[in-house]
Structure formats: structure tokens, C-alpha cells
Scaffold this motif. Structure first.
Motif, PDB file in Angstrom:
ATOM      1  N   ASP A 105       0.845  -1.212   0.000  1.00 25.55           N
ATOM      2  CA  ASP A 105       0.000   0.000   0.000  1.00 25.55           C
ATOM      3  C   ASP A 105       0.869   1.247   0.000  1.00 25.55           C
ATOM      4  O   ASP A 105       1.889   1.292   0.699  1.00 25.55           O
ATOM      5  CB  ASP A 105      -0.840   0.066   1.282  1.00 25.55           C
ATOM      6  CG  ASP A 105      -1.984  -0.925   1.301  1.00 25.55           C
ATOM      7  OD1 ASP A 105      -2.323  -1.460   0.235  1.00 25.55           O
ATOM      8  OD2 ASP A 105      -2.524  -1.146   2.406  1.00 25.55           O
ATOM      9  N   GLU A 106       0.439   2.240  -0.715  1.00 24.15           N
ATOM     10  CA  GLU A 106       1.167   3.518  -0.672  1.00 24.15           C
ATOM     11  C   GLU A 106       0.599   4.410   0.436  1.00 24.15           C
ATOM     12  O   GLU A 106      -0.607   4.449   0.673  1.00 24.15           O
ATOM     13  CB  GLU A 106       1.065   4.211  -2.021  1.00 24.15           C
ATOM     14  CG  GLU A 106       1.812   3.422  -3.091  1.00 24.15           C
ATOM     15  CD  GLU A 106       1.841   4.089  -4.457  1.00 24.15           C
ATOM     16  OE1 GLU A 106       2.449   3.487  -5.368  1.00 24.15           O
ATOM     17  OE2 GLU A 106       1.261   5.183  -4.618  1.00 24.15           O
ATOM     18  N   VAL A 107       1.511   5.101   1.089  1.00 19.11           N
ATOM     19  CA  VAL A 107       1.109   6.019   2.168  1.00 19.11           C
ATOM     20  C   VAL A 107       1.738   7.377   1.888  1.00 19.11           C
ATOM     21  O   VAL A 107       2.957   7.488   1.727  1.00 19.11           O
ATOM     22  CB  VAL A 107       1.585   5.503   3.546  1.00 19.11           C
ATOM     23  CG1 VAL A 107       1.157   6.463   4.656  1.00 19.11           C
ATOM     24  CG2 VAL A 107       1.048   4.099   3.820  1.00 19.11           C
ATOM     25  N   VAL A 108       0.919   8.400   1.799  1.00 15.80           N
ATOM     26  CA  VAL A 108       1.422   9.755   1.535  1.00 15.80           C
ATOM     27  C   VAL A 108       1.826  10.393   2.867  1.00 15.80           C
ATOM     28  O   VAL A 108       1.066  10.358   3.847  1.00 15.80           O
ATOM     29  CB  VAL A 108       0.345  10.615   0.826  1.00 15.80           C
ATOM     30  CG1 VAL A 108       0.853  12.035   0.594  1.00 15.80           C
ATOM     31  CG2 VAL A 108      -0.077   9.964  -0.496  1.00 15.80           C
ATOM     32  N   LEU A 109       3.036  10.926   2.866  1.00  8.70           N
ATOM     33  CA  LEU A 109       3.589  11.560   4.072  1.00  8.70           C
ATOM     34  C   LEU A 109       4.105  12.939   3.687  1.00  8.70           C
ATOM     35  O   LEU A 109       4.650  13.106   2.587  1.00  8.70           O
ATOM     36  CB  LEU A 109       4.762  10.739   4.593  1.00  8.70           C
ATOM     37  CG  LEU A 109       4.455   9.301   5.031  1.00  8.70           C
ATOM     38  CD1 LEU A 109       5.724   8.470   5.058  1.00  8.70           C
ATOM     39  CD2 LEU A 109       3.795   9.301   6.393  1.00  8.70           C
ATOM     40  N   ALA A 164      -3.506   5.560   2.479  1.00  8.42           N
ATOM     41  CA  ALA A 164      -3.744   6.594   3.490  1.00  8.42           C
ATOM     42  C   ALA A 164      -2.757   7.744   3.326  1.00  8.42           C
ATOM     43  O   ALA A 164      -1.688   7.587   2.720  1.00  8.42           O
ATOM     44  CB  ALA A 164      -3.582   6.002   4.886  1.00  8.42           C
ATOM     45  N   ILE A 165      -3.170   8.876   3.866  1.00  5.88           N
ATOM     46  CA  ILE A 165      -2.234   9.990   4.041  1.00  5.88           C
ATOM     47  C   ILE A 165      -2.101  10.200   5.549  1.00  5.88           C
ATOM     48  O   ILE A 165      -3.082  10.097   6.293  1.00  5.88           O
ATOM     49  CB  ILE A 165      -2.698  11.275   3.326  1.00  5.88           C
ATOM     50  CG1 ILE A 165      -1.715  12.425   3.613  1.00  5.88           C
ATOM     51  CG2 ILE A 165      -4.105  11.671   3.710  1.00  5.88           C
ATOM     52  CD1 ILE A 165      -1.943  13.666   2.761  1.00  5.88           C
ATOM     53  N   LEU A 166      -0.865  10.469   5.970  1.00  2.00           N
ATOM     54  CA  LEU A 166      -0.639  10.765   7.380  1.00  2.00           C
ATOM     55  C   LEU A 166      -0.407  12.270   7.478  1.00  2.00           C
ATOM     56  O   LEU A 166       0.518  12.792   6.847  1.00  2.00           O
ATOM     57  CB  LEU A 166       0.594   9.981   7.845  1.00  2.00           C
ATOM     58  CG  LEU A 166       0.602   9.511   9.293  1.00  2.00           C
ATOM     59  CD1 LEU A 166       1.699   8.485   9.494  1.00  2.00           C
ATOM     60  CD2 LEU A 166       0.718  10.621  10.265  1.00  2.00           C
TER      61      LEU A 166
END
Ligand code: PMP
Ligand code: GLN
Length: 388
Positions: A112-116, A162-164
Motif C-alpha cells: 500500500d502507498e502512504v502519503v507523508l 492513506a495519508i498521514l
């Protein structure tokens, strides 16, 4: 012998511990790690002491004591206008750090990709990676820390889980505007992504601005995992009481992570934090006003010493360039300043995965006025000595 987990083996010790140890060793005033030097309200500490003596001091319910879960739900309605079901949507953790870890482990599957958003709090990246997530880093740049909507959009894809997001943001002191949060919300809705919202500084927003949670944005109620910390809200950072609010289907896997990370959190502290969350508006107003005055005191003092101070609209922190320190490298500047001037700060480069800007340092201003003044005196004297 076989190698240990490469995800953690070789990671540097967190910069907060490094700078606090050095400050202890050298007797420097510690404006590095973010913690107040006066403990939070006596009424809260007294409630903890009473609960500890009354007992029981045995495992409380895994999701948290009802008093605190109810108080978190009440606070959600009171401060954000968001009604939540305390039984289905609130969980207590051992600090926001644990909550963030649980949320990442509960939501992010390998691939999964997570935007930070960089600069980023130092626990995010190792945990995303350990979960098998693929970090997609987007930068906001000093001095204005503005979010570039195109760069953010480019980081999203169908693989984004998700984005954190951390607002108010450590170390930048940035409070994301309604327009910026709306851009994030729109992207999450477009790409069916969740938000892990690190809102530990929700009550530390200055200049008459209000904290906005993405959970309150249209269509976002059930996509956002909202995380708070009693440590910040009540100047009790050692207590490590965090709370997660999320829709039941998101909270369920997060609770499964929690049950194997810590399982429970000391009940006496939980009961006391419930008392804190129910304090009157005066407490919250005075808290903000007091911290804002400290921000202004340290900013003005640093400016008068020749530092270029960046605006901070929230958190415990202000950042400056390394200017008068005469060093371009922020880590070196912080070490030198701690050892020679007797004032510790934190290099902003520690908040980047790679290729950081290297000429900004972060100062923590939640200290007694005389401590801030003494730090400024020490810096001033040191700068004079350097020049002569
Ligand atoms: N997120 C951010 C952005 C922080 O600055 C902190 C401060 N420690 C935390 C999370 C962790 O909070 P806690 O002490 O409740 O674990
Ligand atoms: N959040 C604090 C800071 O940014 C530090 C907390 C910690 O040391 N883990 O300074």
C-alpha cells in the motif's frame, strides 16, 4: 549470527533523546525535545494520585476506561462539533506514538502507498516501512511551508491507502488552512484513501485561529483516524496517554494492533485525563494564551540576536535559520550551540527521509519565562564571544 531486522537495526537514536542526553550531560538549557518544564494542572495530577491509591491497579479494559472514552467523545463534540460513539469509536493508547503505530499497522498492508508530508515526525517512516507500506513523500518548504497542491496530487494514486497528516505540524509550527485541508479531503475522496490525522497539538493553535480536524470535513467522517495526546494538551508528556477516534470498521483493526502492542494503559492516569478533558473553557484559553506569549518571547529574543525566525501558528516549536551560528549544517550547529552556548535545540534535518534542507533549527518554547530569558542571554553572550 543472523542479522537483526534491518528496518530497525542501524536506525539512529531519535534526535529528541540524543539532544536531551547531551543537554543533561553538559548542563545546557534544553530547548530541544518538546516538553514543558512545569507539570500540568494540579487537579489532574491529584485525580491520578487518588485513583492510584484507591486502586485497582490491575489491567483496565483494553479499549480504555469508560470515563476517559466518554470524555474523549464529549471533547470531540465540544471542540470539533463531531459526535462520536464512545463505545464503538474511541480507544485509549499509551501515547499518540502508540496510536500512530497502531493506526498504521491496522490500516496499511504490504504494497500500500502512504502519503507523508515532510518535514515529518520521526516515528512515521520506520513504522510505515515496517508495515510494508510504500512511502510517497511530499515536501512543504521553509520559510512559508506552503502545500503545493500539484505535488500533493502527484503523490496520490489508486494504490494510496492513506495519508498521514500532522496539523498543527511538528517541527514547522504550520497550521494547515481550511483550503489546504479541503485539497487533502478531495484527494482522499477521489482515490478512496484514509487519513491518519496526528492532531496532538490540537489545543496549541495561536493567533485566534481554531484547530480544524479533517474528520469534520464533508464526506470525511468515516475515513479519518483522529489521534490526540494528553501529554500535549495537559503538559504531562511523561504520562503517555493518547486517544484514537475512528469509525468502528477502522477502529476494529487498529484495536487489534493495540492489543498486541501495549494492550492497556495505566488506569489511574486515564481517569485523571478524563478530568482534564472536562476542564472548563478557561483552562484551554489560558493554556493557549500562555504558550502564545512564550512563542512571542522566544521569537522576539531570537530575532534580536539576528536569527531569521519562521512563523509558527501552533505546536511547542519555532524554527530559525542557523544564521548567526555561522554554520550551514544544522546538526553541527545544534551540537556546537549545546556545548558552547549551553542551549540545546533540534536540527530540522532530522525530520526528513533524505536530502533535507540543512540550515534550520527548531527551538521549543514551552518553558518558564526566566528559562527562555536565560537561554537567550547565554546565546547572546556566546555570539558576542564568537565575534570578539
Ligand atoms: N506526534 C507528534 C507530531 C509529536 O510531536 C509527538 C510528540 N511526542 C507525538 C506524536 C507523540 O505523542 P505522545 O507523547 O503522546 O506519544
Ligand atoms: N514530540 C516531541 C518533540 O518533537 C518529542 C517526543 C519524543 O521524544 N518522542 O520534541
Amino acid at each position: 549470527m543472523k542479522p537483526t531486522n534491518p528496518m530497525f537495526t542501524g536506525l539512529p537514536t531519535t534526535i529528541f533523546e540524543v539532544m536531551s542526553s547531551l543537554a543533561r550531560e553538559t548542563g545546557a538549557i534544553n530547548l530541544g525535545q518538546g516538553f514543558p518544564d512545569v507539570d500540568g494542572p494540579e487537579i489532574i495530577r491529584r485525580a491520578a494520585a487518588d485513583a492510584l491509591m484507591a486502586g485497582p491497579n490491575q489491567y483496565p479494559p483494553m479499549m480504555g476506561v469508560p470515563e476517559l472514552r466518554q470524555a474523549v467523545a464529549e471533547a470531540s463534540l465540544r471542540f470539533q462539533g463531531i459526535p462520536v460513539d464512545w463505545q464503538k469509536e474511541v480507544m485509549v493508547t499509551s501515547g499518540a506514538t502508540e496510536a500512530i503505530t497502531d493506526a498504521i499497522l491496522g490500516l496499511v498492508a504490504p504494497g500500500d502507498e502512504v502519503v507523508l508530508i515532510e518535514p515529518l515526525y520521526d516515528s512515521y517512516l520506520p513504522i510505515v516501512r515496517q508495515a510494508g507500506g510504500i512511502p510517497k513523500l511530499v515536501r512543504i518548504a521553509p520559510p512559508k511551508w506552503e502545500l503545493d497542491p500539484d505535488a500533493l496530487a502527484a503523490a496520490f494514486s489508486d494504490k494510496t491507502k492513506a495519508i498521514l497528516i500532522n496539523s498543527p505540524m511538528n517541527p514547522a509550527g504550520k497550521v494547515f488552512s481550511r483550503a489546504e485541508l479541503q485539497i487533502i479531503a478531495d484527494l482522499c475522496l477521489k482515490f478512496d484513501a484514509y487519513v491518519i490525522a496526528d492532531e496532538v497539538y490540537e489545543h496549541l493553535v495561536y493567533d485566534g485561529e481554531q484547530h480544524l480536524s479533517l474528520m469534520g470535513f464533508e464526506g470525511m467522517r468515516d475515513r479519518v483516524v483522529r489521534i490526540g495526546s494528553a501529554g500535549k494538551t495537559f503538559s504531562l508528556t511523561a504520562w503517555k496517554i493518547g486517544y484514537v477516534t475512528a469509525a468502528p470498521n477502522l477502529l476494529a483493526p487498529i484495536a487489534k494492533a493495540h492489543q498486541f502492542v501495549t494492550f492497556t494503559t495505566p488506569p489511574d492516569l486515564q481517569k485523571a485525563v478524563a478530568v482534564g478533558l472536562r476542564l472548563g473553557d478557561d483552562y484551554y484559553a489560558d493554556f493557549k494564551t500562555g504558550l502564545q506569549a512564550k512563542r512571542d518571547r522566544l521569537s522576539a529574543g531570537l530575532k534580536s540576536l539576528g536569527f531569521d525566525v519562521l512563523h509558527s501558528g501552533g505546536t511547542y516549536f519555532i524554527s530559525t535559520d542557523t544564521g548567526p551560528l555561522g554554520l550551514q549544517d544544522d546538526a553541527e550547529a545544534c551540537l556546537k550551540m549545546t556545548r558552547e552556548a549551553g542551549v540545546a535545540a533540534v536540527p530540522v534535518s532530522a525530520f526528513y527521509a533524505a536530502d533535507p534542507p540543512s540550515n534550520f533549527i527548531r527551538f521549543c518554547f514551552c518553558k518558564q519565562d526566566h528559562v527562555l530569558d536565560e537561554a537567550l542571554n547565554r546565546l547572546g553572550d556566546w555570539l558576542k564571544r564568537q565575534r570578539s
